[in-house]
Each structure stands twice: as structure tokens, then as C-alpha cells.
Scaffold this active site. Structure first.
Site, PDB file in Angstrom:
ATOM      1  N   LYS A   1      -3.329   8.796  -0.570  1.00 22.81           N
ATOM      2  CA  LYS A   1      -4.314   7.797  -0.145  1.00 22.81           C
ATOM      3  C   LYS A   1      -5.756   8.291  -0.266  1.00 22.81           C
ATOM      4  CE  LYS A   1      -1.410   4.531   1.090  1.00 22.81           C
ATOM      5  NZ  LYS A   1      -1.353   3.229   0.378  1.00 22.81           N
TER       6      LYS A   1
ATOM      7  N   GLU B   1      -6.853  -1.342   6.667  1.00 25.86           N
ATOM      8  CA  GLU B   1      -5.554  -1.644   7.270  1.00 25.86           C
ATOM      9  C   GLU B   1      -4.674  -0.426   7.060  1.00 25.86           C
ATOM     10  OE1 GLU B   1      -4.393  -1.246   3.397  1.00 25.86           O
ATOM     11  OE2 GLU B   1      -6.130  -2.428   4.031  1.00 25.86           O
TER      12      GLU B   1
ATOM     13  N   SER C   1       4.707  11.321  -2.733  1.00 20.57           N
ATOM     14  CA  SER C   1       3.424  10.691  -2.408  1.00 20.57           C
ATOM     15  C   SER C   1       2.820  11.127  -1.081  1.00 20.57           C
ATOM     16  CB  SER C   1       3.568   9.167  -2.421  1.00 20.57           C
ATOM     17  OG  SER C   1       4.577   8.752  -1.514  1.00 20.57           O
TER      18      SER C   1
END
Length: 424
Positions: free
Chosen positions: A94, A116, A394
Site C-alpha cells: 500500500k 478508507e 502483498s
């Protein structure tokens, strides 16, 4: 930053998917964002600043690690390489997107960031870049997700963000996204909304894919260095779809089989929008989503909070329809088993989201017919040795340890703290 092709006939569209289904009040903001992003991605000063942050702040390039014990447990038919996005600063992919978008927010003169989050990793990354840039930050998170991802809630608050619990709907990622958009509509003048995945209105799906493409670009270079050729297979989990879009960007124009893995969930429900959904509009974009016969969004479910979303990015919808990517689903139990396997076999605690990709890798390599097909189709030739597989890891699983993942890990370990040695 090398920009992969958009595969879109018109800007903001991937075939019929994408678009801008938003209130008129947001159109000037979207046009401003698109103009700033298009200028920035060819601006040497912007690219140099982003590259410096990737290297010195986030820790890129992330390693490509060969998981030898895990690949043996998968049957020994392939060499399995993990793209270690879990080793990024903040613990997931991210941060790649957030670093790019905070630089755009500064160029637009914004004083506040909105985000969010489901699993909390995007919220943590947004709070991190807000602290780095000296901006105020508000993160919307469903109450259910706040309870199951409490460590990340604490991290966001420690970093100075306001974390707002969302009590509407299923109190998960979809509802957090809806609340974040409402805030943005009200505060467009001074606030930038950092969408965390390849969803939402144009330019977000393409822009986020651009910022995440560093994953695939690095992985392609690294596997060529280590194997002397391209992989046969690349695998990533898919919720909204940013980590998968980032990995696939490095290989989409190569003869590499691409697999996206959705959350098959359990008897409580699923989040497999591509496998089981139909096209419709959600959060400003036309794409596959879970909906009933009346077009009402159906609540999603996954043990992995980051996959607990009833839609998916429009590029994934296009790649599904064209057949360039094969999408499948993995249920909660399979993901938990793969989670435990990687912990005990490799000493790596993966995020539950990433565990879906690991579980699919194990399933694929256990299917002799599928492996034979892959060997027959490989660019390197059918007799070029074991299959080569890249799995995008990830994120890391620290955030999941106090819930079902932690309980599963403890239950699967024998009294001496050993492991069972084989994938189950």
C-alpha cells in the site's frame, strides 16, 4: 516510473469498464487530479523524488525470495519465488501508491488526506505519508474491521490520524469507502482522497495501477536475473485489485500465465466479484460486483479484511473478459492452511490476503493436468526444466495474529513448537 499500457480504447475506460459515475461536484476535482497526475508521471523532478522515497524511506526494491521448503510442500514441480512486498515500510504494498499520491496532493496544495481501509494497511500507509508530509489525515474504517484489525487502528492513531468507525451496512470496507467519498464530496477544496486500490472513478484505477506497477517491473527484472528467463506463472490475490494490477503490469505483455485469486469465503458468504458477480456501478466505476436481481449490492465476506469488498477494479474486469488473466477463488479454510504453511516452512508470517495467493499456488501445482498445460505453453519450451512461479506476497500478517490466523497457527503447531513439515 515505467508506465504499462492501459489497454483502454478511451481514457478512463478498460473496454466497457471504468468511467466516472460521481456527483457533479466531484468532476472539477477529478479533472484537476488527472491533469496533475498526467503531468507528474513524465516530470523528471517528480519521478526522482518518488524514486528517492521508494529507496530511502520505503526500502525498495523489495526482494524476490525463493521459497524452497514451501515449493517442496507443493510437490516440487516448480521453483516458487515470493515478491516480498511484506518487507516494505508499513508492511504491505500500500505504501507504493500512498507515496505517489501524497506527492500529488502536495502539488495540488491540499492540507488534508482522506482514506478508507479494510485490513488497515492502506490506512496505516496513508497515515504514514500524512505524517511525512505534515498533512492532516482522516481514515474511515468499518467497526467490524476495527475490531479484527486492532493493531493497525493503534498504529494509525499513533501516526496522528483520526480513525472514524463506520457503523452502517456490514461495517466493513464497502461501507468505509462510502463514508470516505461522502467526506470528500463535502471537503473537496482542501482534501485529497487517497483511494487504496484500483477502484473508483477515473483516474484512480489507472493511476493506482501506475504507482503499483513498480512491483511487476521489479519482479520481472529480478526473475530474469535469477532464472535467466521469464516465469511461467504470476499469481496475486484480488480484492479491489491493486497488488495484482501492480504485479501483472510487469508481465501482461509477456507470454506469462497470470492468475488473480479472489476470496471464496465460507458459509457466511464470499467476495468473488469476478467469479460470481455481474457488471454494475459501485463507488464511481462500472465493473463486476456482487449484486442481487434488483441491482442492490450484496454484502461480501472474507476472513481477510482487505479482500472483504463486493467489487473489483475495472481493469481486472476487462482482463477477465478478454481472457488475459484467469481468475479463481480460494476459501477461508484454504487460506488459513496456506498461512500456517508459510509460517512454519519459511519463517514468514504472510497477510491473510496474500495467503489466498499462496493457497492457489499450492492448488495449481498439485494439478498435474494444469501443470502439463503450463509446460506445453511456456515460451522457454516444454522441456526447459521446472515451472517458475512468482507469487506476490502483498503484506505481512502481524495484523492478523490476534484473530483466526493466530488461533490457527497455534493449533497447527505441535506441543514442542515444531511443524508438520508438509502443506495440508
Amino acid at each position: 516510473m515505467t508506465t504499462p499500457p492501459t489497454h483502454a480504447d478511451v481514457p478512463g475506460r478498460f473496454g466497457p469498464y471504468g468511467g466516472q459515475y460521481v456527483p457533479e461536484t466531484l468532476m472539477p476535482c477529478l479533472r484537476e487530479l488527472e491533469a496533475v497526475w498526467l503531468a507528474a508521471r513524465t516530470d523528471p523532478a517528480f519521478l526522482a523524488e518518488l524514486a528517492e522515497l521508494h529507496a530511502d524511506y520505503s526500502g525498495r526494491p523489495t526482494p524476490l525470495y525463493r521459497a524452497r521448503r514451501f515449493e517442496a510442500a507443493c510437490g516440487g514441480k516448480a521453483r516458487v519465488w515470493l515478491k516480498r512486498e511484506d518487507l516494505n515500510h508499513t508492511g504491505a504494498h500500500k505504501i507504493n501508491n500512498c507515496l505517489g499520491q501524497v506527492l500529488l496532493a502536495k502539488r495540488m496544495g491540499k492540507a488534508r488526506l482522506i482514506a478508507e481501509t479494510g485490513a488497515g494497511q492502506h490506512g496505516v500507509a496513508t497515515a504514514t505519508v500524512a505524517a511525512l508530509a505534515g498533512l492532516r489525515c482522516t481514515v474511515y474504517m468499518g467497526q467490524v474491521d476495527m475490531q479484527r484489525q486492532e493493531p493497525n487502528v493503534q498504529r494509525m492513531r499513533l501516526l496522528g490520524a483520526e480513525v472514524v468507525p463506520v457503523l452502517s451496512g456490514a461495517r466493513t470496507l464497502k461501507d468505509a469507502t462510502s463514508e470516505a467519498i461522502r467526506d470528500w464530496v463535502t471537503n473537496v477544496a482542501d482534501s485529497h482522497y487517497i483511494i487504496g486500490s484500483t477502484v473508483g472513478p477515473h483516474p484512480y484505477p489507472t493511476m493506482v495501477r501506475d504507482f503499483q506497477s513498480v512491483i511487476g517491473i521489479e519482479a520481472r527484472r529480478q526473475v530474469l536475473e535469477k532464472e535467466g528467463r521469464l516465469p511461467d506463472v504470476a499469481i496475486a490475490c484480488v480484492g479491489g485489485g491493486s497488488n495484482a494490477a501492480g504485479l501483472f503490469a510487469g508481465f501482461v505483455d509477456d507470454p506469462v500465465a497470470l492468475y488473480g485469486v479472489e476470496a471464496g469465503g465460507s458459509s457466511l458468504g464470499h467476495s468473488a466479484a469476478l467469479a460470481l458477480g455481474t457488471p454494475g456501478v459501485l463507488h464511481g466505476s462500472y465493473s463486476y460486483l456482487l449484486q442481487d436481481d434488483d441491482g442492490q449490492v450484496v454484502p461480501a465476506h472474507s476472513i481477510a479484511a482487505g479482500l472483504d469488498y463486493p467489487g473489483v477494479g475495472p481493469e481486472h474486469s476487462f482482463l477477465k473478459d478478454t481472457g488475459r488473466v484467469t481468475y479463481d477463488k480460494v476459501d477461508d479454510a484454504e487460506a488459513l492452511a496456506a498461512f500456517g504453511d508459510l509460517c512454519r516452512l519459511e519463517g514468514i508470517i504472510p497477510a491473510l490476503e496474500s495467503s489466498h495467493a499462496l493457497a492457489f499456488c499450492r492448488r495449481l501445482l498439485g494439478d498435474e493436468a494444469a501443470c502439463a498445460q503450463l509446460r506445453a505453453a511456456r515460451a522457454a519450451g516444454p522441456d526447459a526444466g521446472p515451472l517458475v512461479v512468482v507469487v506476490n506476497l502483498s503484506g505481512r500478517g502481524d495484523k492478523d495474529m490476534h484473530g483466526d490466523a493466530g488461533a490457527h497457527g497455534a493449533a497447527a503447531t505441535d506441543g514442542n513448537g515444531g511443524d508438520h513439515g508438509q502443506a495440508r
